[in-house]
Design an enzyme around this catalytic site. Structure first.
Site, PDB file in Angstrom:
ATOM      1  N   GLY A  12       0.844  -1.203   0.000  1.00 46.12           N
ATOM      2  CA  GLY A  12       0.000   0.000   0.000  1.00 46.12           C
ATOM      3  C   GLY A  12       0.872   1.243   0.000  1.00 46.12           C
ATOM      4  CB  CYS A  74       4.104  -8.880  -6.119  1.00 44.34           C
ATOM      5  SG  CYS A  74       4.815 -10.028  -7.303  1.00 44.34           S
ATOM      6  CG  ASP A 134      -1.875  -0.500   8.000  1.00 43.48           C
ATOM      7  OD1 ASP A 134      -2.706   0.375   7.717  1.00 43.48           O
ATOM      8  OD2 ASP A 134      -1.697  -1.528   7.318  1.00 43.48           O
ATOM      9  NE  ARG A 178      -2.519  -4.935   5.763  1.00 44.69           N
ATOM     10  CZ  ARG A 178      -2.902  -5.309   4.544  1.00 44.69           C
ATOM     11  NH1 ARG A 178      -3.623  -6.383   4.389  1.00 44.69           N
ATOM     12  NH2 ARG A 178      -2.544  -4.635   3.492  1.00 44.69           N
ATOM     13  N   GLY A 192     -10.563  14.109  19.797  1.00 43.13           N
ATOM     14  CA  GLY A 192     -11.495  14.271  20.921  1.00 43.13           C
ATOM     15  C   GLY A 192     -12.730  13.397  20.777  1.00 43.13           C
ATOM     16  NE  ARG A 224     -22.229  17.903  30.914  1.00 46.11           N
ATOM     17  CZ  ARG A 224     -21.094  17.224  30.957  1.00 46.11           C
ATOM     18  NH1 ARG A 224     -20.396  17.034  29.853  1.00 46.11           N
ATOM     19  NH2 ARG A 224     -20.633  16.755  32.088  1.00 46.11           N
TER      20      ARG A 224
HETATM   21  O1  F6P Z   1      -1.623  -1.481   4.648  1.00 49.56           O
HETATM   22  C1  F6P Z   1      -2.182  -0.294   4.243  1.00 49.56           C
HETATM   23  C2  F6P Z   1      -3.649  -0.475   3.986  1.00 49.56           C
HETATM   24  O2  F6P Z   1      -4.183   0.776   3.556  1.00 49.56           O
HETATM   25  C3  F6P Z   1      -4.464  -1.029   5.151  1.00 49.56           C
HETATM   26  O3  F6P Z   1      -4.790  -0.050   6.104  1.00 49.56           O
HETATM   27  C4  F6P Z   1      -5.668  -1.591   4.433  1.00 49.56           C
HETATM   28  O4  F6P Z   1      -6.244  -2.647   5.177  1.00 49.56           O
HETATM   29  C5  F6P Z   1      -5.086  -2.104   3.146  1.00 49.56           C
HETATM   30  O5  F6P Z   1      -3.861  -1.410   2.942  1.00 49.56           O
HETATM   31  C6  F6P Z   1      -5.972  -1.920   1.941  1.00 49.56           C
HETATM   32  O6  F6P Z   1      -5.313  -2.480   0.850  1.00 49.56           O
HETATM   33  P1  F6P Z   1      -5.787  -2.304  -0.649  1.00 49.56           P
HETATM   34  O7  F6P Z   1      -5.572  -0.879  -1.030  1.00 49.56           O
HETATM   35  O8  F6P Z   1      -4.895  -3.235  -1.408  1.00 49.56           O
HETATM   36  O9  F6P Z   1      -7.224  -2.663  -0.673  1.00 49.56           O
END
Ligand code: F6P
Length: 368
Positions: A12, A74, A134, A178, A192, A224
Site C-alpha cells: 500500500g 505481488c 498502519d 488493517r 477528541g 447537556r
Molecule cells: O496497509 C495499508 C492499507 O491501507 C491497510 O490499512 C488496508 O487494510 C489495506 O492497505 C488496503 O489495501 P488495498 O488498497 O490493497 O485494498
C-alpha cells in the site's frame, strides 16, 4: 564505475514515500552513484521495469502523495523461482544495493530476497525503509505515512463532529489500519472522540455493542446541550461497521423502549481517503531522513537491515545501532524487525500488551 542503487516502493502506498525516493536519489547522486527506479514494486521487478532516476527529476516530488514509482502487491514473489529471477535481473542491471520502501509484507519480501541460504553469495546489499499508514511495523516509532494518515482522519473527524453536534447524532467512523489499532487509537485522542474500538482489545461482538450503547446512553443521560457521540472504529475489529450499527440500533430500541430513530446513528467509512493526500511536514522529513540514512547504510556495507526512527521501547540487545548519519535513526536487523512485528501483531510483545489495555482506564474519561 559508480555503484548502482536500485529503489522500489511496494504494498500500500503511503504519503512520504516520494520524499524517501527523492532523498535516496539526491544523496546517492551527490556521492557519485547511479539510481535505478523499479516501477510497480516486486511485480515490476519481476517484469524488469527499471528506469534510471536523475536528481533533477525528483526535486519537486516530496510534496506529492502516492509514489512516483507506482506500487503493487505481488503474491508471485513468495515463489523462490521468482525471487531467483529477480536476483538475476538486478545482477544484470549492475545493481550493488537495493532499497525497498514498504510495509510488513514488503519487508518480508526483502528478507526472503536477501536470505543467505537462498541467495547464496548474491552480493547486493539490501536495506528496508518502513512505510505503512498502519504503523504495524515493530522496532520503529513510526513508519512513513502514519502522521499524514492521522492528520487526515482528525480533519475528517472534526468535520463529522460538527454535523454530529448539530443533529445530536452518533457517528461510528471506520478508519484503516488493517489488523493494527494504532491509527484508530491515536486519532481518537487527537480528534477528541468519545470512544475507540480497536482489535487489540479483543472484545466480543456483544462487548463492542454494549460499549457503544453505554457511551450513547451516558452522553444522553447528562442532559447537556450537546448529545453527539463520535466513536472511532478500526477496520481490524472483526464486526463490520454496518453490522455494528444495526446491532447498536437494535440494542438502543431495546434499552430505551423507543424506536431507535429517536437516537440516530450514522456510519462513515473513511477507507482509502486516509491513505492519500499530500504528506505532512513530518512525513516529508521522516521519508527524507530514512532515504538519507538508507543510502549511507548501503555505502557503509550494511545488509539485511531496516532503518528505524526512535524505537518506541528499548531496542532488544544486539539487534541494532544508532545511525552515525542521523541521531534519531537506527539501523536494525531485518529478521529481528519481522520477528518483533509478528509478536506485535499477535499481541505478544510488551508494546502490543500496552496497546491492548491503554484505553481501559480512559473509557470513562472520554465520556466526560
Ligand atoms: O496497509 C495499508 C492499507 O491501507 C491497510 O490499512 C488496508 O487494510 C489495506 O492497505 C488496503 O489495501 P488495498 O488498497 O490493497 O485494498
Amino acid at each position: 564505475m559508480p555503484k548502482t542503487i536500485a529503489i522500489l516502493t511496494s504494498g500500500g502506498d503511503s504519503p512520504g514515500m516520494n520524499a524517501a525516493i527523492r532523498a535516496v536519489t539526491m544523496v546517492a547522486t551527490a556521492k557519485g552513484h547511479r539510481v535505478l527506479g523499479v516501477r510497480q514494486g516486486y511485480k515490476g521487478l519481476l517484469e524488469g521495469k527499471f528506469v534510471p532516476i536523475a536528481a533533477d527529476e525528483v526535486a519537486d516530488i516530496l510534496r506529492e502523495g502516492g509514489t512516483i514509482l507506482h506500487t503493487a502487491r505481488c503474491q508471485r514473489f513468495l515463489d523462490v523461482a521468482q525471487r531467483d529471477h529477480a536476483r538475476d535481473l538486478l545482477t544484470q542491471q549492475g545493481v550493488d544495493g537495493l532499497i525497498v520502501i514498504g510495509g510488513n509484507g514488503s519487508l518480508a519480501g526483502l528478507s526472503l530476497l536477501s536470505d543467505p541460504d537462498e541467495a547464496k553469495n548474491w552480493p547486493v546489499r539490501c536495506i528496508g525503509i518502513p512505510a505503512s499508514i498502519d504503523n504495524d511495523i515493530a522496532l520503529t516509532g513510526l513508519a512513513i505515512g502514519v502522521d499524514t494518515a492521522m492528520n487526515t482522519i482528525v480533519e475528517a473527524c472534526d468535520r463529522i463532529a460538527d454535523t454530529a453536534s448539530a443533529h445530536d447524532r452518533t457517528f461510528i467512523i471506520e478508519v484503516m489500519g488493517r489488523d493494527c489499532g494504532y491509527l484508530a487509537m491515536t486519532s481518537a485522542i487527537a480528534s477528541g472522540a468519545n470512544m475507540v474500538l480497536f482489535p487489540e482489545a479483543e472484545r466480543t461482538e456483544e462487548e463492542l455493542v454494549n460499549a457503544v450503547v453505554k457511551s450513547i446512553l451516558t452522553v444522553r443521560e447528562r442532559h447537556r446541550e450537546n448529545q453527539k457521540v463520535v466513536a472511532i472504529k478500526s477496520e481490524g475489529v472483526s464486526t463490520t461497521t454496518e453490522r455494528l450499527k444495526s446491532l447498536v440500533d437494535a440494542k438502543l430500541s431495546e434499552a430505551t423502549g423507543q424506536d431507535h430513530d429517536d437516537i440516530e446513528t450514522r456510519v462513515t467509512v473513511l477507507g482509502h481517503v486516509v491513505r492519500g493526500g499530500r504528506p505532512t511536514a513530518f512525513d516529508r522529513l521522516l521519508g527524507s531522513r530514512f532515504g538519507n540514512v538508507a543510502v549511507r547504510a548501503i555505502l557503509a556495507g550494511e545488509h539485511r537491515k531496516m532503518i528505524a526512527w526512535m524505537p518506541p521501547m528499548d531496542l532488544p540487545e544486539g539487534v541494532g545501532t544508532r545511525s552515525a548519519a542521523d541521531p534519531y535513526c537506527y539501523i536494525v536487523d531485518l529478521p529481528a524487525v519481522l520477528a518483533a512485528t509478528k509478536e506485535l501483531l499477535e499481541g505478544q510483545s510488551p508494546l502490543a500488551r500496552w496497546r491492548a489495555t491503554a484505553f481501559d482506564d480512559l473509557e470513562d474519561v472520554f465520556l466526560l
